[in-house]
Design an enzyme around this catalytic site. Structure first.
Site, PDB file in Angstrom:
ATOM      1  CD  GLU A   1     -12.382  13.773   8.238  1.00 33.02           C
ATOM      2  OE1 GLU A   1     -12.272  13.589   9.520  1.00 33.02           O
ATOM      3  OE2 GLU A   1     -13.365  13.541   7.726  1.00 33.02           O
TER       4      GLU A   1
ATOM      5  CG  ASP B   1      -3.959  -1.493   2.687  1.00 32.37           C
ATOM      6  OD1 ASP B   1      -4.094  -1.121   1.817  1.00 32.37           O
ATOM      7  OD2 ASP B   1      -3.442  -0.759   3.674  1.00 32.37           O
TER       8      ASP B   1
ATOM      9  CB  THR C   1      -1.630   3.865  -4.028  1.00 26.94           C
ATOM     10  OG1 THR C   1      -2.271   4.959  -3.421  1.00 26.94           O
ATOM     11  CG2 THR C   1      -1.256   4.201  -5.394  1.00 26.94           C
ATOM     12  N   GLY C   2      -4.526   3.978  -3.526  1.00 30.42           N
ATOM     13  CA  GLY C   2      -6.035   4.770  -4.089  1.00 30.42           C
ATOM     14  C   GLY C   2      -5.838   5.968  -4.526  1.00 30.42           C
TER      15      GLY C   2
ATOM     16  CG  ASP D   1      -1.697   1.194   1.278  1.00 26.11           C
ATOM     17  OD1 ASP D   1      -2.263   1.489   0.326  1.00 26.11           O
ATOM     18  OD2 ASP D   1      -1.774   1.756   2.641  1.00 26.11           O
TER      19      ASP D   1
ATOM     20  NE  ARG E   1      -3.389  11.562   1.854  1.00 23.96           N
ATOM     21  CZ  ARG E   1      -3.729  10.131   1.541  1.00 23.96           C
ATOM     22  NH1 ARG E   1      -3.157   9.104   1.049  1.00 23.96           N
ATOM     23  NH2 ARG E   1      -4.906   9.722   2.118  1.00 23.96           N
TER      24      ARG E   1
END
Lengths: 324, 1202
Positions: B580, B882, B765-766, B385, B685
């Site tokens: 967040e 994951d 990965t996302g 990941d 990100r």
């Protein structure tokens, strides 16, 4: 604060040589260079041992005589060597499987230790059930000593005569101490009843025996019962099917000359296609004559020497680069 | 207990059964029934709260344990043989002797089980005795009770930071809003706080009977509306107890994985069985022939009791079974026990490795799967990941773009790039600036350096709405829980947790692995800000009221009050995701301080100092399909209904409002997109922030629908999602943020090393492709001169066409190809017609990056590669996304990081840093594999060598299944004399030092593929065993042939030779001798002589009496032993010498290097690496024939790149 710090490293593994797998280690690498001296050493040592064994064995003499299947036999022997020291007189059998399991366990330890309780018949417990079918006779009388092993005891007898100028002169045979000391003194015991025969009241002799246990040696009353030397020798089972067993010792040696051997032939061997033999041999520190081990040592010793030469060649050819 | 008719009792029991089985539980408060007999209690049917994780009870331990153990095939085999031995005709041993092995094995296992169970019992007792407060109507207050005495229907008071004793229904909290926050780390590993609300509409003011009625009402609502998690804090009705709590119900046993080596081993065991049968058949036939060859019945044949002999055929049939009993050791049942012990030892060393210990988190590696250590040495593919695994998952706000304008926050970027020390100093400064007293767990989230331009922008009046909205969105649109920095969370004592966790495993090796597992029914609690004071108020109030007459119950609601103002600096944010938290901190830094959050409202302090209290109308939580979350609030001033949405850029961009006229909006969108691309290239990100203003009518119609969805029983998730999608349309873009996630320590080095070790590293990965590629370069997964094939949906069709003409198998002629695939493309590639081609292509790529993949896709990729290529795979990840992948791979590694414990709980090994993977695989993996492989081979050899002696003897005893060695000694031989050395060998041998293994990653390749344990090595060692047993038998045979040697006197040298051969064979195999090795080997020899000599005394042993003693005074004994041992070991010795001298396998060379001085060695390593590196490029192509159309192909691939 102090406490907190301790807590923080609570899970820290111990830093010891053992847990970190850092124990001082010796890492030998078996490579040609290292093993050459080893091979030379082993080779030389083995050759030395081999020579000693071989020479010792050469100095030992064995005379083996095979017997035909005759009942009474007078056999003429010519002994062409005159060994030093005592000569051992063996009888031998071939194709005789004393080492089977069922045969070997067919005895009653307690009986043979002289426990009188086991001289009686007590159904299914005494004598030991391993003695089956040589446990008791048709009248439910216990067989003493019971079991297949005792039952099949070798019962030929031998007499040896030296022919001196046409006169038969009996060679004295010593039957004392031919069995293991521990067997005679500790393992096998007669019941402490005097006279011995009283202990055997109410028992029967083994099926194949001609004499009861307490009369095995008519000449020596102390050599009867379970501590009879021949009985003890028989009871020590042979490891291999072709074996010899010590019969007597000839203390004065066996000078070269003509001998006559008288045999009372009792023991049947046809059933298993076996043969009997007698053997005379003197012994040394390495036991009886045996050339195999000496030769083996010599061969392996030389092989090691050859190997060291081969290793030398390999070493020269495939040296590890670090030595450059 | 008063008399009750049996019929009534049965009826009562049946009613209880029904009550328990019902989905809908009707609970009655215990209060009115307090002090009554047990059978009058309304909730008597439900089990008590005591937990019992023990498997056995004292009384039934033996039968139950035996029953358990006989489920194992191996034990049945042993018992079968022991029983067989009681049949007189097939008997090979004394029956009691044959019972020893099985008894020893059963006893050992039973002792181990008993000990484990006892520890479980102790920890259960400890837990059951924990105190909690239960309301008693007699005492008119909460009295302290033990956990196990809590019953269904009790009212429980739980205070701040208490552990929840059972599943509870939250009736009342000291918080004015009826809210409490709980931590569920013990249940699901999530460390963030979760909000739970008291059941609305419960007014607890009246007498006992009223309480009863209310409870009824509550339970009904419970069934209609809310799900279990809504059941916590303050004063509760116990809902489920003890064994019925969610935690206990979810507690499954440990996972069982079978390693590749073990699968291979089982095949060899089958070979052993075949061998055994062959030998038994030979024995049986031999016996038949032997009997047939006799002219008549000789004296030494023992007939049956009735005097007749069995026919040869029947007798030989019996002998077949006797032979099985005699030669049973050939099937190495003890091997399985030994392997388990070896693995315990290996895991002990792995968990104790200081290099795998992380100071920061005080965590060692946790081994959860205890039987796949050797698989670590055979890994060929690693699937990793990105977030939290390669990176820290500690988010730092880097840049933002508001209304199309970029604010680069340059200083912020600068200190991140600097060395660590500088960084720390900087942090310190910032801390002071921000007046934060204690740092929250995620340190760097708080550090934001303000961009002066942006600051001016906010302070100024220009465009205030958009900027305000942006920061309001940052502050509001999240699920961050606000708490006081001073009221620090109380961590559950680590020891208690660990203990309880251990009790929940039925795994035998739990002592060695302090696994963090799904634990008990308790959840950590965290009270809201004002909890302490009001809790005290409540109790004192209640008590005084009760003393004065009891008209009102203590469970009443105190007057509503507003939360006291808290200085901004002391706030502590608990976020579900680090992103967040980073954003909230950013908002705070710019003056938009999130002050408090309740389910109904959010309070934000503006830079001006004014506090706005937004009414929260709804929260549309994040899910991986929508990839966004929204919060619907009512603005306190304008009373407008505003939807703030935050999500992945593509998820937001699609939903933007497209007003045809407004050019400005379009420009903002395109500018922002440009900035986003730029962020992604930097490896940041990205998140987009958008808002939408709803008119009241719109909201109301939607709210109705939403309500329906929430109340739905079936398909609830889908409906809720649909309703969310419905409102998230026509958004208005506010801006975007770029958050940096730094790489973990020495990740590039680790990736490089793993690749050198012949392991292919894939990253799944996302994130966006750009981000992923960037990280890929940063961690040296991709090299600058690599040919990167970027496959995305657009060019897939093209690629398809291309790949038809160009066989991808030839692609590897250009050595460095990397593949970047996005999620959608991956879906297509995974389709049945393309997957083979995909695998083929991927196999020849140096590295593969899959972006924007879903958790399910991750596991699919792993499965695909694992099945198609038949390779050993390892998946490493840290988050819940994951888990699938971790479970799909041969080995799952969890990283205990910022995202909770789900990954760790699903994993086989849990590490704290990615870099630990290097030592875990290269050193421990290699060692474990080579140790175990060699140990297993040795074990097969050992048993065969020993048993064959007996087999050869059969040729000389008429195949009567007799042994020349006393049976007791035979049993001891395997049990005592030769059992410890192989186990030690399997735990402690070291073929190459750790430094070498780390210095030369290439050594790892020896374990990949077939490795040291193969068909070939197995049979070689079996042949060696046959050879050695022949020597060990026939040298003494020829020596003693024809002599008067007796059976046990003959067996003694055989046994001794066998012992020496077996131990010296091991000595040849041992690569590194430590004091332990010497001690154990010498100890085994000493033990042999001591035990055999002791056994030679009279009362222990009749037939073998004085045997060894007699032999030991005979020089021939030593001579025979010496030469037999030498001859037996000579071939193996020579083989090793030649192997080490002539061939130059990397391992051998490494061992040579190991003997050098450390400094010279390092130099050698360097030289070797450079040399090997050159060779590697060439050799890697050898397996595939060079392509004739190299140039064409390169062209093709470059086109693909387009």
């Amino acid at each position: 604060m102090q406490k907190k710090e301790n807590q923080e490293v609570e899970n820290r593994p111990d830093n010891t040589a053992f847990t970190q797998q850092r124990l001082p280690a010796w890492q030998p690498i078996l490579s040609a260079g290292i093993v050459i001296p080893l091979f030379v050493l082993v080779g030389l040592a083995f050759i030395g041992i081999g020579v000693a064994l071989f020479v010792t064995s050469r100095n030992l003499h064995v005379l083996e005589v095979w017997k035909n299947n005759l009942l009474w036999l007078n056999m003429a022997l010519y002994v062409f060597f005159s060994p030093q020291g005592p000569v051992f007189f063996y009888y031998g059998l071939t194709n005789y499987f004393q080492n089977q399991r069922a045969y070997g366990v067919s005895k009653d330890y307690n009986q043979l230790s002289g426990d009188l309780d086991y001289f009686t018949f007590f159904f299914s417990i005494v004598p030991d059930s391993t003695c089956k079918p040589y446990r008791y006779d048709v009248n439910n009388k216990p067989i003493v000593p019971c079991g297949s092993l005792a039952n099949s005891m070798f019962n030929d007898t031998f007499n040896l005569y030296q022919m001196k100028n046409g006169v038969k002169e009996e060679v004295p045979l010593d039957g004392k101490g031919i069995s293991w000391w521990t067997d005679y003194n500790i393992k096998y015991r007669n019941p402490s009843v005097n006279p011995l025969r009283n202990a055997f009241n109410g028992t029967v002799k083994p099926l194949y025996w001609s004499k009861p246990a307490y009369e095995l040696d008519p000449t020596d009353t102390a050599n009867n019962g379970f501590i009879n030397q021949d009985f003890l020798v028989w009871m020590r089972r042979s490891a291999l099917p072709n074996f010899r067993k010590l019969y007597r010792r000839i203390t004065d040696g066996l000078p070269a000359g003509n001998y006559s051997l008288e045999i009372s032939y009792n023991y049947p061997v046809i059933a298993f296609d076996g043969k009997k033999k007698v053997a005379f041999s003197n012994v040394s520190w390495m036991g009886g004559k045996n050339e195999f081990l000496g030769i083996a040592y010599l061969v392996i010793g030389s092989l090691c020497l050859v190997m060291s030469v081969v290793m030398l060649i390999i070493y020269a050819k495939f040296k590890f680069p670090e030595e450059d | 207990m008063p008399w009750m008719s049996p019929l009534a009792r049965i009826r009562d029991a049946l009613a209880g059964q029904r009550a328990r089985d019902k989905d809908l539980r009707n609970l009655v408060s215990n209060l009115p029934y307090e002090g009554l007999d047990k059978w009058k209690q309304p909730n008597r049917h439900f089990r008590n709260n005591g937990i019992k994780t023990t498997k056995y009870s004292v009384l039934f331990f033996i039968p139950m344990n035996l029953f358990e153990q006989f489920h194992r095939l191996a034990n049945l085999y042993f018992v079968g043989l022991a029983i067989l031995n009681f049949v007189p005709v097939v008997q090979a041993f004394e029956p009691e002797v044959a019972l020893i092995p099985i008894c020893v094995i059963l006893a050992l296992t039973a002792i181990k089980d008993a000990w484990e169970d006892f520890r479980r019992y102790k920890s259960d007792k400890k837990l059951n005795r924990l105190p909690c407060f239960v309301y008693s109507s007699k005492e008119k207050c909460f009295v302290e009770k033990r956990w196990k005495d809590v019953r269904v229907g009790d009212f429980v008071k739980v205070e701040s930071n208490d552990i929840v004793p059972a599943d509870l229904l939250l009736l009342y909290t000291s918080d004015p809003n009826g809210v409490c926050h709980i931590e569920t780390a013990n249940l699901d590993g999530e460390t963030n706080l979760k909000q739970r609300r008291a059941v609305p509409g419960v007014c607890i003011t009246v007498s006992n009977t009223d309480i009863l009625l209310i409870i009824h009402a509550v339970i009904r609502t419970g069934c209609l509306g809310f799900s279990h998690p809504d059941l916590v804090l303050k004063q509760h009705l116990v809902y489920l107890k003890g064994h019925e709590t969610k935690a206990m119900l979810n507690n499954n046993g440990p996972r069982y994985k079978r390693s590749r080596l073990e699968r291979r081993l089982n095949i060899d065991v089958i070979f052993c069985i075949l061998l055994l049968f062959t030998m038994c058949i030979i024995g049986s036939l031999g016996h038949y022939l032997w009997l047939e060859s006799m002219p008549s019945v000789p004296l030494y044949l023992v007939p049956q009791t009735d005097g007749h002999l069995d026919t040869p055929s029947l007798s030989s049939f019996y002998k077949f079974f006797s032979m099985i009993i005699l030669l049973q050791v050939l099937i190495p049942i003890s091997l399985y026990v030994s392997i388990e012990l070896v693995k315990i030892g290996q895991i002990y060393f792995i968990t104790n490795d200081l290099d795998l210990y992380d100071e920061e988190t005080d965590a060692t590696i946790q081994c959860k799967a205890l039987n796949i250590t050797e698989d670590l040495g055979q890994i060929q593919y690693i699937f990793s990941d990105k977030t939290g695994t390669l990176t820290e998952n500690k988010m730092v706000f880097r840049r933002c773009s508001i209304m199309g304008r970029e604010y680069p926050h340059k200083e912020n970027g600068m200190f991140l790039c600097g060395p660590k020390r500088a960084l720390k100093m900087y942090i310190y400064k910032i801390k002071i600036l921000m007046f934060t007293k204690s740092l929250p767990p995620n340190q760097q989230e708080t550090e934001v350096i303000l961009d002066q331009k942006l600051l001016r922008q906010i302070r100024g009046t220009e465009k205030i709405d958009a900027y305000q909205d942006f920061f309001l969105a940052l502050a509001i649109c999240n699920t961050v829980v606000v708490s006081m920095a001073t009221a620090k969370r109380l961590r559950v004592s680590a020891r208690l947790t660990a203990e309880f966790q251990q009790t929940n495993q039925s795994n035998p090796l739990d002592t060695l692995s302090s696994l963090v597992r799904r634990a008990g029914s308790w959840t950590r609690l965290r009270a809201p800000i004002t909890s302490e004071t009001s809790a005290n108020d409540l109790t004192t109030q209640g008590q005084s009221v009760n003393q004065t007459g009891g008209q009102t119950c203590s469970l009443h609601v105190p007057p509503q009050g507003t939360a006291p103002a808290v200085p901004a600096g002391k706030l502590c944010y608990e976020a579900e995701s680090p992103d967040e938290a980073a954003l909230v901190h950013t908002a705070k830094a710019y003056g938009f301080v999130l002050m408090s959050r309740t389910p109904d409202s959010v309070t934000v302090q503006l830079p001006s100092g004014a506090q706005l209290r937004f009414e929260v109308l709804d929260t549309l939580s994040f899910d991986s399909n929508r990839k966004r979350m929204s919060v619907l609030v009512r603005h306190p001033i304008s009373k407008q209904c505003i939807l703030y949405t935050k999500g992945a850029d593509y998820a937001i961009m699609e939903l933007l409002e497209t007003p045809y006229g407004e050019k400005q909006q379009k420009a903002i969108a395109s500018d922002t997109q440009q900035h986003l691309d730029c962020y992604a290239k930097e490896g940041l990100r990205t998140l987009c922030i958008a808002k939408k203003v709803l008119c009241d009518g719109e909201y109301e119609s939607w709210a109705v629908q939403r309500q329906h969805a929430l109340a739905a029983m079936d398909n609830r998730e889908q409906l809720i999602m649909d309703s969310a999608v419905q409102i998230e349309t026509n958004l208005c873009l506010l801006g975007a943020t770029g958050v940096e996630d730094r790489l973990q320590d020495s990740v590039p080095d680790t990736v490089m090393t793993l690749r050198e070790a012949g392991i292919q590293v894939w990253v799944l990965t996302g994130d966006k492709p750009e981000t992923a590629v960037n990280i890929g370069y940063a961690c040296r997964l991709l090299e600058q001169d690599d040919l990167v094939i970027n496959m995305s949906c657009k060019n897939l069709c093209y690629w398809e066409k291309q790949s038809c003409s160009a066989d991808p198998r030839n692609v590897d002629t250009t050595p460095d190809i990397s593949l970047v695939i996005d999620g959608r493309t991956l879906t297509m590639l995974m389709s049945p017609d393309l997957r083979d081609r995909f695998v083929d292509l991927a196999r020849h790529c140096r590295s593969v990056l899959c972006c924007r993949v879903t958790p399910l896709q991750k596991s699919e990729v792993v499965k695909l590669i694992r099945e198609k290529l038949k390779v050993m795979t390892l998946a490493v990840g840290d988050g819940a996304n994951d888990v699938n992948m971790i479970q799909a791979a041969d080995i799952g590694v969890g990283i205990s990081g910022q995202e909770g414990m789900q990954a760790v709980m699903a994993s086989d090994f849990a590490i704290s840093r990615f870099k630990h993977l290097k030592k875990l695989l290269l050193v421990h993996g290699h060692w474990c594999y080579s140790r175990l492989a060699n140990m297993i081979i040795y074990f097969f050899y050992k048993n065969a060598a020993n048993v064959n002696l007996l087999f050869w003897y059969q040729f000389f005893c008429g195949f009567t299944a007799n042994a020349m060695i006393d049976h007791w000694l035979m049993i001891f031989f395997n049990l005592l004399f030769t059992s410890v050395p192989p186990i030690m060998f399997g735990i402690m041998d070291k073929d190459v030092s750790a430094e070498m293994l780390l210095g030369l990653p290439e050594l790892y390749r020896t374990g990949q593929g077939k490795g040291e344990y193969s068909f070939f090595t197995f049979w070689i060692s079996m042949l060696d065993a046959f050879y050695q047993s022949l020597v060990a038998f026939f040298i003494p045979y020829f020596t003693y042939r024809g002599s008067d040697i007796d059976i046990y006197a003959f067996g003694t040298p055989l046994n001794t030779i066998s012992l020496f051969t077996i131990l010296l064979h091991l000595s040849i195999e041992i690569k590194a001798w430590t004091i332990v090795h010497v001690f154990i080997i010498l100890g085994s020899v000493t033990l042999y002589f001591i035990v055999t000599l002791a056994y030679g005394v009279r009362y222990l042993n009749y037939s073998g009496y004085w045997t060894l003693q007699a032999q030991m005074v005979d020089p021939m004994f030593y001579l025979v032993c010496l030469i037999s041992t030498v001859i037996a070991l000579l071939p193996r010795y020579l083989f090793h010498v030649l192997k080490n001298s002539i061939t130059c396998s990397p391992i051998v060379e490494a061992r040579h290097l190991d003997t050098l001085e450390p400094s010279t060695r390092d130099q050698w390593i360097k030289e070797w690496r450079s040399f090997r590196g050159r060779v590697q490029d060439k050799t890697s192509d050898v397996s595939v024939p060079p392509s004739p159309s190299l140039e064409n192909l390169q062209d093709d691939t470059k086109q693909v790149k387009l």
